[in-house]
Design a protein around this motif. Structure first.
Motif, PDB file in Angstrom:
ATOM      1  N   PHE A 194      99.777  56.158 -78.185  1.00 57.64           N
ATOM      2  CA  PHE A 194      99.149  54.866 -77.874  1.00 57.64           C
ATOM      3  C   PHE A 194      97.777  54.771 -78.529  1.00 57.64           C
ATOM      4  O   PHE A 194      97.464  53.783 -79.215  1.00 57.64           O
ATOM      5  N   LEU A 195      96.942  55.784 -78.337  1.00 58.89           N
ATOM      6  CA  LEU A 195      95.582  55.791 -78.887  1.00 58.89           C
ATOM      7  C   LEU A 195      95.592  55.648 -80.404  1.00 58.89           C
ATOM      8  O   LEU A 195      94.912  54.780 -80.962  1.00 58.89           O
ATOM      9  N   VAL A 196      96.359  56.487 -81.070  1.00 57.28           N
ATOM     10  CA  VAL A 196      96.354  56.506 -82.531  1.00 57.28           C
ATOM     11  C   VAL A 196      96.887  55.197 -83.104  1.00 57.28           C
ATOM     12  O   VAL A 196      96.302  54.620 -84.033  1.00 57.28           O
ATOM     13  N   VAL A 197      97.992  54.705 -82.555  1.00 59.60           N
ATOM     14  CA  VAL A 197      98.602  53.483 -83.093  1.00 59.60           C
ATOM     15  C   VAL A 197      97.691  52.278 -82.877  1.00 59.60           C
ATOM     16  O   VAL A 197      97.483  51.469 -83.798  1.00 59.60           O
ATOM     17  N   VAL A 198      97.116  52.133 -81.682  1.00 54.39           N
ATOM     18  CA  VAL A 198      96.249  50.986 -81.398  1.00 54.39           C
ATOM     19  C   VAL A 198      95.038  50.976 -82.329  1.00 54.39           C
ATOM     20  O   VAL A 198      94.704  49.940 -82.932  1.00 54.39           O
ATOM     21  N   VAL A 199      94.374  52.126 -82.459  1.00 51.96           N
ATOM     22  CA  VAL A 199      93.176  52.191 -83.303  1.00 51.96           C
ATOM     23  C   VAL A 199      93.516  51.959 -84.768  1.00 51.96           C
ATOM     24  O   VAL A 199      92.820  51.213 -85.473  1.00 51.96           O
ATOM     25  N   GLN A 200      94.609  52.563 -85.244  1.00 46.94           N
ATOM     26  CA  GLN A 200      94.958  52.424 -86.655  1.00 46.94           C
ATOM     27  C   GLN A 200      95.407  51.007 -87.002  1.00 46.94           C
ATOM     28  O   GLN A 200      95.050  50.482 -88.061  1.00 46.94           O
ATOM     29  N   ILE A 201      96.196  50.387 -86.130  1.00 48.64           N
ATOM     30  CA  ILE A 201      96.621  49.003 -86.384  1.00 48.64           C
ATOM     31  C   ILE A 201      95.405  48.081 -86.399  1.00 48.64           C
ATOM     32  O   ILE A 201      95.290  47.179 -87.249  1.00 48.64           O
ATOM     33  N   GLY A 202      94.485  48.291 -85.466  1.00 52.84           N
ATOM     34  CA  GLY A 202      93.265  47.494 -85.449  1.00 52.84           C
ATOM     35  C   GLY A 202      92.459  47.669 -86.722  1.00 52.84           C
ATOM     36  O   GLY A 202      91.957  46.694 -87.298  1.00 52.84           O
ATOM     37  N   ASP A 203      92.346  48.909 -87.191  1.00 54.24           N
ATOM     38  CA  ASP A 203      91.610  49.183 -88.430  1.00 54.24           C
ATOM     39  C   ASP A 203      92.262  48.510 -89.638  1.00 54.24           C
ATOM     40  O   ASP A 203      91.577  47.937 -90.498  1.00 54.24           O
ATOM     41  N   LEU A 204      93.605  48.596 -89.713  1.00 51.01           N
ATOM     42  CA  LEU A 204      94.314  47.982 -90.833  1.00 51.01           C
ATOM     43  C   LEU A 204      94.134  46.469 -90.834  1.00 51.01           C
ATOM     44  O   LEU A 204      93.888  45.860 -91.880  1.00 51.01           O
ATOM     45  N   ALA A 205      94.240  45.860 -89.654  1.00 47.24           N
ATOM     46  CA  ALA A 205      94.070  44.406 -89.561  1.00 47.24           C
ATOM     47  C   ALA A 205      92.648  44.008 -89.957  1.00 47.24           C
ATOM     48  O   ALA A 205      92.443  43.018 -90.674  1.00 47.24           O
ATOM     49  N   GLU A 206      91.676  44.785 -89.507  1.00 44.52           N
ATOM     50  CA  GLU A 206      90.276  44.504 -89.873  1.00 44.52           C
ATOM     51  C   GLU A 206      90.065  44.622 -91.376  1.00 44.52           C
ATOM     52  O   GLU A 206      89.387  43.800 -91.989  1.00 44.52           O
ATOM     53  N   TYR A 207      90.671  45.658 -91.971  1.00 47.37           N
ATOM     54  CA  TYR A 207      90.502  45.906 -93.403  1.00 47.37           C
ATOM     55  C   TYR A 207      91.033  44.737 -94.237  1.00 47.37           C
ATOM     56  O   TYR A 207      90.327  44.206 -95.105  1.00 47.37           O
ATOM     57  N   TYR A 208      92.265  44.321 -93.967  1.00 49.14           N
ATOM     58  CA  TYR A 208      92.877  43.277 -94.784  1.00 49.14           C
ATOM     59  C   TYR A 208      92.297  41.895 -94.483  1.00 49.14           C
ATOM     60  O   TYR A 208      92.010  41.124 -95.406  1.00 49.14           O
ATOM     61  N   ALA A 209      92.107  41.588 -93.205  1.00 51.15           N
ATOM     62  CA  ALA A 209      91.566  40.275 -92.854  1.00 51.15           C
ATOM     63  C   ALA A 209      90.130  40.133 -93.331  1.00 51.15           C
ATOM     64  O   ALA A 209      89.725  39.073 -93.837  1.00 51.15           O
ATOM     65  N   GLY A 210      89.354  41.220 -93.171  1.00 48.27           N
ATOM     66  CA  GLY A 210      87.952  41.155 -93.548  1.00 48.27           C
ATOM     67  C   GLY A 210      87.738  40.911 -95.028  1.00 48.27           C
ATOM     68  O   GLY A 210      86.740  40.300 -95.439  1.00 48.27           O
ATOM     69  N   ARG A 211      88.664  41.364 -95.852  1.00 54.98           N
ATOM     70  CA  ARG A 211      88.520  41.198 -97.298  1.00 54.98           C
ATOM     71  C   ARG A 211      89.127  39.894 -97.798  1.00 54.98           C
ATOM     72  O   ARG A 211      88.944  39.523 -98.953  1.00 54.98           O
ATOM     73  N   ARG A 212      89.862  39.208 -96.941  1.00 56.54           N
ATOM     74  CA  ARG A 212      90.470  37.944 -97.351  1.00 56.54           C
ATOM     75  C   ARG A 212      89.735  36.729 -96.794  1.00 56.54           C
ATOM     76  O   ARG A 212      89.572  35.731 -97.486  1.00 56.54           O
ATOM     77  N   ILE A 213      89.327  36.806 -95.522  1.00 58.67           N
ATOM     78  CA  ILE A 213      88.731  35.617 -94.902  1.00 58.67           C
ATOM     79  C   ILE A 213      87.302  35.848 -94.422  1.00 58.67           C
ATOM     80  O   ILE A 213      86.602  34.918 -94.077  1.00 58.67           O
ATOM     81  N   GLY A 214      86.864  37.096 -94.372  1.00 63.15           N
ATOM     82  CA  GLY A 214      85.535  37.386 -93.843  1.00 63.15           C
ATOM     83  C   GLY A 214      84.442  37.254 -94.880  1.00 63.15           C
ATOM     84  O   GLY A 214      84.621  37.608 -96.039  1.00 63.15           O
ATOM     85  N   LYS A 215      83.293  36.769 -94.455  1.00 62.94           N
ATOM     86  CA  LYS A 215      82.147  36.632 -95.349  1.00 62.94           C
ATOM     87  C   LYS A 215      80.892  37.289 -94.770  1.00 62.94           C
ATOM     88  O   LYS A 215      80.120  37.904 -95.492  1.00 62.94           O
ATOM     89  N   THR A 216      80.687  37.136 -93.466  1.00 59.88           N
ATOM     90  CA  THR A 216      79.480  37.663 -92.834  1.00 59.88           C
ATOM     91  C   THR A 216      79.688  39.117 -92.423  1.00 59.88           C
ATOM     92  O   THR A 216      80.481  39.420 -91.536  1.00 59.88           O
ATOM     93  N   ARG A 217      78.974  40.017 -93.065  1.00 57.14           N
ATOM     94  CA  ARG A 217      79.093  41.437 -92.758  1.00 57.14           C
ATOM     95  C   ARG A 217      78.293  41.793 -91.506  1.00 57.14           C
ATOM     96  O   ARG A 217      77.204  41.250 -91.284  1.00 57.14           O
ATOM     97  N   ILE A 218      78.816  42.732 -90.719  1.00 57.31           N
ATOM     98  CA  ILE A 218      78.116  43.109 -89.489  1.00 57.31           C
ATOM     99  C   ILE A 218      77.050  44.164 -89.748  1.00 57.31           C
ATOM    100  O   ILE A 218      76.113  44.310 -88.954  1.00 57.31           O
TER     101      ILE A 218
END
Length: 319
Positions: A194-218
């Motif tokens: 559960f831990l590994v899958v949740v964190v990794q899926i979240g990271d993958l979604a952040e990686y791809y979405a952030g490079r396609r639609i994100g502009k403001t860096r944190i």
């Protein structure tokens, strides 16, 4: 009764592993199609990097699957190896003198093995305080005894935080197996999945979405992570946690809340380690995993998330 429980646990693990393999298979087929179209001669860097990373992921899924299916000892051994490799990578980038040799010997050959021995024994009272209390106090004494005061504070802090991140944080992943959960005897190993899958899926979604639609860096100075990417990653992590509620003792809303918490701490861990890399002027911690960097690069999110997940689960459902 116990054989039935163990059989149910193994079946659940096999379902998760099968799902991961199915996702990787789809990604691999997509990668081969991209290679045929865009990189028939192997000269497209993005496609080749993507393919190399997929090959590495197959290897990592295989190793983690074997460890989870082999039970308590297999899980402890796998993450002990990962911790050792990560600690070596971390301390390779730090500044040391001859005065630190005793402290380094103590970190690698006393503190590290004892932490994982305590995890294997299930000695919560020892592994929960051994590094942040005893190692943090004793290792600086070993360096001070050698009498070198130049950059003492930074040298000691680097060793302490190497242990804290690479050993203490990482060791809370196999520590999940030691939890005695109300009504879930023998199923604690599923919490790692559960831990590994949740964190990794979240990271993958952040990686791809952030490079396609994100502009403001944190954190513009150290990381390409964007607000939009983190929001998408958090949404994906919560959705994944909800779908994997059956692996845990949590109610659906609890699984969503816990997933959000571990994802956000994972993002924090990724930023901290990115800041350290920026300070040291390196892109990756190592090159042991083809296309993926080093062990620290792969564990940056989960080592910050693991202690939070462990203690939330123990507090809410520990026997």
């Amino acid at each position: 009764m116990i054989p039935e429980i163990m059989s149910e646990t193994t079946t659940s693990l096999l379902l998760v592993i099968s799902g991961a393999c199915a996702l990787l298979l789809v990604a691999t087929i997509g990668g081969e199609i991209l290679r045929l179209r865009l990189s028939p001669r192997g000269n497209h860097p993005t496609v080749e990097t993507y393919t190399t990373r997929l090959h590495s992921w197959w290897g990592m899924v295989f190793l983690v699957s074997v460890a989870l299916l082999s039970g308590h000892t297999g899980v402890v051994l796998l993450f002990a190896f990962a911790s050792f490799a990560a600690l070596r990578e971390f301390l390779t980038l730090t500044r040391k003198t001859k005065a630190d040799h005793w402290a380094l010997i103590g970190a690698f050959y006393i503190v590290f093995p004892l932490q994982y021995l305590f995890i294997w024994m299930g000695a919560y009272g020892l592994y929960s305080i051994f590094i942040p209390v005893y190692a943090f106090l004793i290792l600086p004494i070993l360096s001070a005894l050698r009498g070198a005061g130049t950059n003492f504070l930074s040298r000691v802090s680097e060793t302490q935080w190497g242990l804290m991140i690479c050993v203490f944080g990482a060791s809370h992943i196999p520590a999940l197996v030691t939890l005695d959960i109300h009504g879930s005897t023998g199923r604690s190993v599923l919490l790692i999945a559960f831990l590994v899958v949740v964190v990794q899926i979240g990271d993958l979604a952040e990686y791809y979405a952030g490079r396609r639609i994100g502009k403001t860096r944190i954190a513009p100075a150290i990381s390409p992570k964007t607000k939009a990417g983190v929001i998408c990653g958090a949404s994906a992590a919560m959705a994944t946690g909800f779908l994997l509620t059956w692996l845990t003792p949590f109610a659906p809303l609890e699984a969503i809340a816990v997933s959000l918490a571990i994802y956000l701490f994972g993002v924090g861990g990724s930023l901290v380690l990115a800041a350290i890399k920026a300070d040291r002027g390196v892109k990756n911690w190592g090159h042991l995993i083809p296309g993926q960097g080093g062990f620290v690069d792969q564990m940056d999110s989960v080592v910050f998330a693991a202690p939070i997940f462990f203690h939330l689960t123990r507090y809410l459902y520990g026997a």
